[in-house]
Design an enzyme around this catalytic site. Structure first.
Site, PDB file in Angstrom:
ATOM      1  N   CYS A  91       0.844  -1.190   0.000  1.00 26.59           N
ATOM      2  CA  CYS A  91       0.000   0.000   0.000  1.00 26.59           C
ATOM      3  C   CYS A  91       0.879   1.239   0.000  1.00 26.59           C
ATOM      4  O   CYS A  91       2.007   1.232   0.500  1.00 26.59           O
ATOM      5  CB  CYS A  91      -0.906  -0.007   1.230  1.00 26.59           C
ATOM      6  SG  CYS A  91      -2.049   1.402   1.308  1.00 26.59           S
ATOM      7  N   ASP A  93       0.536   3.744   1.767  1.00 25.31           N
ATOM      8  CA  ASP A  93       0.521   4.353   3.099  1.00 25.31           C
ATOM      9  C   ASP A  93       1.946   4.650   3.574  1.00 25.31           C
ATOM     10  O   ASP A  93       2.822   3.783   3.526  1.00 25.31           O
ATOM     11  CB  ASP A  93      -0.170   3.405   4.087  1.00 25.31           C
ATOM     12  CG  ASP A  93      -0.521   4.086   5.402  1.00 25.31           C
ATOM     13  OD1 ASP A  93       0.411   4.535   6.101  1.00 25.31           O
ATOM     14  OD2 ASP A  93      -1.716   4.156   5.745  1.00 25.31           O
ATOM     15  N   ARG A  95       3.138   4.903   6.389  1.00 26.90           N
ATOM     16  CA  ARG A  95       3.551   4.216   7.624  1.00 26.90           C
ATOM     17  C   ARG A  95       4.055   2.800   7.374  1.00 26.90           C
ATOM     18  O   ARG A  95       4.372   2.080   8.325  1.00 26.90           O
ATOM     19  CB  ARG A  95       2.365   4.171   8.598  1.00 26.90           C
ATOM     20  CG  ARG A  95       1.841   5.533   9.014  1.00 26.90           C
ATOM     21  CD  ARG A  95       0.512   5.422   9.719  1.00 26.90           C
ATOM     22  NE  ARG A  95      -0.540   4.953   8.806  1.00 26.90           N
ATOM     23  CZ  ARG A  95      -1.800   4.732   9.176  1.00 26.90           C
ATOM     24  NH1 ARG A  95      -2.154   4.938  10.433  1.00 26.90           N
ATOM     25  NH2 ARG A  95      -2.698   4.319   8.291  1.00 26.90           N
ATOM     26  N   HIS A 147      -2.045  -3.917   5.114  1.00 28.01           N
ATOM     27  CA  HIS A 147      -1.827  -3.505   6.501  1.00 28.01           C
ATOM     28  C   HIS A 147      -3.159  -3.198   7.165  1.00 28.01           C
ATOM     29  O   HIS A 147      -4.082  -2.665   6.533  1.00 28.01           O
ATOM     30  CB  HIS A 147      -0.888  -2.289   6.578  1.00 28.01           C
ATOM     31  CG  HIS A 147      -1.480  -1.022   6.030  1.00 28.01           C
ATOM     32  ND1 HIS A 147      -2.124  -0.096   6.822  1.00 28.01           N
ATOM     33  CD2 HIS A 147      -1.535  -0.533   4.766  1.00 28.01           C
ATOM     34  CE1 HIS A 147      -2.544   0.907   6.079  1.00 28.01           C
ATOM     35  NE2 HIS A 147      -2.207   0.669   4.823  1.00 28.01           N
ATOM     36  N   CYS A 150      -5.990   0.159   7.029  1.00 30.44           N
ATOM     37  CA  CYS A 150      -5.873   0.731   5.686  1.00 30.44           C
ATOM     38  C   CYS A 150      -7.093   1.602   5.379  1.00 30.44           C
ATOM     39  O   CYS A 150      -8.237   1.142   5.498  1.00 30.44           O
ATOM     40  CB  CYS A 150      -5.740  -0.383   4.660  1.00 30.44           C
ATOM     41  SG  CYS A 150      -5.665   0.189   2.948  1.00 30.44           S
TER      42      CYS A 150
END
Length: 276
Positions: A91, A93, A95, A147, A150
């Protein structure tokens, strides 16, 4: 008044690199500021964005120097070639940084990321990246990594509109609808976590069924597709045990992985085979 620049050593203005004039130099000869220095100083004084970016560049310089001190010749070797054993499909993302999570250095993992780690057969971006990884870099493992927490999964699960990405998340909506009987009886938090895992399993299947992987297996190239999920709360990766490493395993592995998520009580799951 002509702009002057202090050498900075032992001077009160050293704490502010944007200073053009120094009133109290303690040592070192003064010299006129260059045109570049004057422009950079004005930008830094009037534009906080430039200051933010400057901090990134400075952090990069510190990082590069630390790497060279720790491992001399690292960048020279890295510039010659990349030969990763792994490809990470994750993803976007911020993080979920692939290298840091797995403890791998630059050059050790080939990365493709998008919203909600989705791989579809019409996405030439993802397929081209996979082809390069398999045919040119000869990666041995492709890992689809989702994750928990999400935002894309949450939007698909709750039917939230987020804008243009709604069209992309339609693929994730299809996963939710396909397996809705395995989700409806769960709490909202459980639904999101399970959909996150199911989405990874679906995308593992999509990668395995792509022409790139099918062709690689047909010519006897060893490459396996795996599915993991990352926990933002504990920093740990979870193996979803849905590895596909040859054509005849795809449907069987997929069916076994999905059936780990039972339907509501009273439904006979034993009669189901293959894709749900």
């Amino acid at each position: 008044r002509r702009p002057w620049r202090c050498p900075g050593r032992g001077c009160a203005c050293a704490a502010n690199p944007a200073t053009l004039n120094c009133a109290k130099p303690r040592r070192g000869a003064w010299r006129p500021a260059t045109a570049y220095e004057q422009t950079a100083a004005r930008n830094a004084q009037g534009n906080p964005v430039s200051a933010d970016l400057s901090s990134l560049l400075e952090a990069n310089r510190r990082w590069a120097e630390a790497v060279k001190q720790r491992e001399p010749g690292f960048f020279t070797r890295l510039a010659r070639q990349q030969s990763p054993r792994y490809m990470w499909i994750g993803c976007a993302d911020s993080r979920v940084p692939a290298n840091e999570i797995t403890g791998l250095d630059p050059g050790e993992v080939f990365v493709h990321r998008n919203v909600a780690n989705i791989v579809v057969h019409s996405d030439l971006n993802a397929l081209s990246t996979i082809q390069f990884a398999v045919e040119h870099l000869k990666v041995r493992h492709i890992i689809v990594v989702g994750h928990y927490g999400c935002a894309g999964v949450r939007a698909a699960m709750r039917g939230l509109r987020v804008g243009l990405a709604d069209n992309w998340l339609r693929h994730l909506q299809d996963v939710r609808l396909r397996h809705r009987k395995r989700l409806e009886h769960l709490s909202p938090e459980q639904q999101e976590d399970v959909l996150c895992e199911m989405n990874v399993i679906e995308q593992v299947g999509n990668v395995a069924l792509s022409t790139v992987i099918q062709d690689a297996w047909a010519r006897g190239q060893p490459v396996a597709v795996h599915g993991w999920v990352y926990g933002l709360k504990d920093g740990l990766l979870k193996d979803l045990e849905c590895t596909m490493d040859r054509p005849e395993t795809v449907v069987q592995v997929f069916g076994h992985a999905i059936k780990r998520y039972p339907r509501a009580a009273g439904h006979d799951d034993a009669a189901e085979t293959g894709f749900d």
